[in-house]
Scaffold this active site. Structure first.
Site, PDB file in Angstrom:
ATOM      1  N   GLU A   1      -0.195   9.131  -9.329  1.00 29.21           N
ATOM      2  CA  GLU A   1      -0.177   8.934  -7.876  1.00 29.21           C
ATOM      3  C   GLU A   1       1.141   9.293  -7.193  1.00 29.21           C
ATOM      4  OE1 GLU A   1      -3.500   5.478  -7.348  1.00 29.21           O
ATOM      5  OE2 GLU A   1      -1.462   4.783  -7.674  1.00 29.21           O
ATOM      6  N   ILE A   2       1.661  10.443  -7.533  1.00 22.44           N
ATOM      7  CA  ILE A   2       2.834  10.920  -6.796  1.00 22.44           C
ATOM      8  C   ILE A   2       2.339  11.590  -5.516  1.00 22.44           C
ATOM      9  CG2 ILE A   2       4.645  12.689  -6.841  1.00 22.44           C
ATOM     10  CD1 ILE A   2       4.766  11.921  -9.898  1.00 22.44           C
TER      11      ILE A   2
END
Ligand code: ACM
Length: 697
Positions: free
Chosen positions: A325-326
């Site tokens: 989840e960057i």
């Protein structure tokens, strides 16, 4: 015990068993044992072994302190379960041992990825044997033996049988998140015991995230000092936990998620962030922007030292680097980082993440570690040695193993989604969403992990949310693929919960305690306990929809005290299906009586609910439970009477149910499904079809 006395007891017990039909002389039903996860191969035999005063264990094999501890713990647990005191093994007992344990080699100090976990247990009326390579298999065999101990008229006993068992997958994990809500050591130890009972063998902790950094670092103390508000594990506690898990054959894999989900790191060390800072701990839940700056050369020596320090605390050969989840937002907003990417022809943030991972991997390898990351780490530039944990979907696991990586599956195994056990049970690590894997690709699927993210889970209710559903996933990862009998899975849950109870894992007691806090007298508590069995927390991520939650908001209301999947509600739904499937007046009457009781309970709770700060936001849910019970009971009455409903009644009932359904928020009403079943049955009934009267003479 003198041999003659033992024989006499066995004869008496056998006679009693014959008379009562318990542990009957008929042979064991090899396909219906109360064991979870179910063994690979079982064959039944005649009779049973009594577990009685004088039961002795003898251990044969190389000197192995781990095995000795394992056997001592087994005897303590057998004592607790039977109420009989058993003595520690003595060399002199060899000739008269009831249970002979034989291992062939010493147990490795630390559990590794592919240990020999197979065991063979054979139970005969005159005694039992258990064989395995070392303590890994012996432990599993002893867990199986404990689960096999039943109580008949003659006391504790184990049915005669032979089990040859081994796991289907070597990686069978549970991921816990002590970040969003801290999980103290005693709670963790209990879950380790529960894991061992269902033969899970990897405990994965995400120790750091945007909301906290939970492990003491002596090298970089601002990580836990600025990042944990006093709630962190000291290094001594970590060692204690890792040792506790080791003794139970469980690996501890720490996750230090980088470079995203790192706000809490950057509070103490803003110099490693992409933006100048200052950073603050994040209190809410979701995906946030703070991200380390992979272009900062000083970042790598920092991570090298920190991971080196952590390598000394966590002896497992794997370390997890997260990587999920960057957003890339802070990277895109920072000219220095944009220029770095442009110079190197990087097309987007995944390329920069891969660059970061490529820099990090050799540092971790130099600390003796293999690396695992969430499926976002998958990138053509990465070495194949990295293991991929697939959470976004099964396709990601397929992509990883096709690409030559080893992988584990977590998609489909998220317990925090509050889904029924059977939905997790149906997910097979090798099904790959329908696309077949070659045998070579399949051999790179190491197993799976069930995950319990803690946005809506606390130290108090953790085990209410983990068990027994986690055991369904444990069976999927241990037992042969063909083991798919859903009713039999659920049929074993009550026994499993009893077994876990001996380990102090008691979800029902926790539920009751949380409900007692909300109800103000014991009469209301009893009613609330029954009513709560027809309510479940909303599924998937909808609880976060309101946006009102932070790490500070107490999770002590009705929704927090509910079973994620209520066995009582499931049982009732099946009862209704059966009652309308083969219309039967007695079955319908039983359904109606249950509904009437539920309506009465829910109605009489209304004052308590409105008057309780912990219940009043559920007042509508309790009211709608009463209304839907009343409506369903009316439907049953029409079915019982074989009478046509008044004009428009069915339509109004359906509309009313839909309106009630639409008003559900954090709590789901588990009566809606059976109420629809009853209305459907009613609309098909001969009276409703107008054929009933015509068909009468
Ligand atoms: C994840 O659930 N973000 C790995």
């Amino acid at each position: 015990m003198p041999v003659l006395l033992a024989i006499r007891f066995a004869v008496i017990a056998a006679l009693l068993a014959l008379l009562t039909g318990l542990g009957s002389a008929a042979s064991t039903d090899a396909d219906r044992l109360p064991i979870l996860p179910y063994p690979a191969r079982v064959s039944g035999a005649e009779g049973f072994l009594a577990v009685q005063n004088g039961f002795r264990v003898h251990v044969d094999g190389p000197v192995d302190p781990l095995l000795e501890q394992t056997v001592a713990r087994f005897l303590e647990r057998l004592s607790a379960k039977t109420g009989i005191r058993f003595l520690a093994p003595r060399a002199a007992d060899q000739a008269m041992a009831t249970l002979r344990i034989r291992s062939t080699s010493p147990t490795p100090v630390w559990p590794g990825l592919r240990e020999d976990e197979a065991y063979v247990v054979e139970v005969r009326p005159e005694g039992a044997t258990l064989q395995a390579a070392n303590a890994f298999g012996i432990r599993h065999g002893l867990e199986t033996f404990l689960q096999l101990v039943e109580f008949g008229a003659g006391g504790a006993m184990v049915s005669a049988l032979r089990i040859e068992d081994q796991p289907r997958f070597p990686w069978r994990g549970l991921m816990l998140d002590p970040v969003r809500h801290f999980l103290p050591l005693d709670v963790l130890k209990r879950q380790v015991d529960a894991m061992a009972a269902v033969k899970l063998n990897v405990l994965h902790f995400r120790f750091a995230d945007d909301q906290a950094f939970r492990v003491e670092s002596k090298r970089f103390p601002k990580l836990h000092e600025a990042g944990a508000e006093g709630q962190f594990y000291t290094q001594e506690q970590i060692r204690e936990l890792v040792e506790y898990a080791r003794q139970r054959g469980i690996r501890v894999v720490p996750e230090f998620c980088v470079p995203g989900h790192t706000a809490a790191w950057l509070v103490g060390y803003p110099e490693f962030g992409s933006r100048p800072g200052p950073y603050t701990l994040i209190r809410s839940f979701g995906i946030f922007e703070p991200t380390m700056d992979p272009t900062n050369e000083a970042l790598y020596p920092f991570l090298d030292e920190l991971f080196g320090e952590m390598a000394g605390l966590f002896p497992d050969s794997f370390v997890h680097i997260g990587g999920d989840e960057i957003t890339g937002k802070h990277w895109a907003e920072t000219p220095r980082i944009r220029a770095f990417m442009e110079e190197r022809g990087m097309k987007g943030w995944p390329d920069l993440q891969a660059h970061f991972n490529k820099r990090l991997l050799p540092l971790l390898n130099a600390h003796g570690k293999r690396v695992i990351g969430w499926d976002e780490v998958l990138h053509p530039d990465l070495p194949r040695s990295i293991v991929v944990q697939s959470w976004r979907g099964q396709k990601e696991l397929g992509a990883a193993v096709r690409d030559g990586h080893e992988g584990i599956l977590s998609s489909g195994y998220y317990l925090d989604l509050m889904l029924p056990a059977e939905s997790h049970y149906a997910v097979d690590p090798l099904s790959n969403g329908g696309d077949a894997l070659s045998s070579d690709e399949a051999s790179r699927v190491l197993g799976g992990e069930t995950c319990a993210w803690s946005e809506f889970i606390t130290a108090e209710n953790l085990e209410l949310k983990l068990w027994p559903r986690g055991a369904a996933i444990a069976e999927r990862l241990w037992s042969p693929r063909e083991r798919m009998d859903v009713p039999f899975l659920y049929a074993r849950f009550p026994r499993l919960l009893e077994e876990l109870g001996w380990l102090g894992v008691e979800p029902e007691r926790i539920r009751r305690r949380m409900l007692a806090r909300a109800a103000n007298d014991s009469d209301s508590l009893d009613r609330l306990t029954r009513v709560a069995e027809f309510l479940e927390p909303v599924k998937r991520y909808h609880r976060a929809d309101s946006g009102d939650y932070t790490v500070f908001r107490p999770l002590n209301r009705l929704v927090d005290a509910l079973w994620p999947e209520s066995m009582a509600a499931r049982g009732f739904r099946l009862q209704v299906d059966a009652a309308v499937g083969t219309p039967n007046l007695a079955a319908l009457a039983a359904v109606r009586v249950r509904l009437e009781g539920l309506e009465a309970d829910a109605r009489s709770l209304s004052e308590t609910v409105v008057g309780s700060a912990l219940l009043n936001d559920a007042a509508g849910d309790v009211e709608r439970l009463a209304q839907s019970a009343a409506l369903a009971a009316d439907a049953v009455r029409y079915l019982e009477a074989g009478k046509k409903t008044p004009p428009g009644w069915l339509e109004r009932a359906r509309t009313s149910l839909s309106q009630m359904e639409a008003r559900q928020g954090e709590i789901l009403n588990m009566l809606f499904a059976p109420a629809h079943t009853l209305l459907d049955a009613l609309s098909r009934s001969p009276a409703e079809q107008g054929t009933f009267k015509d068909s009468q003479p």
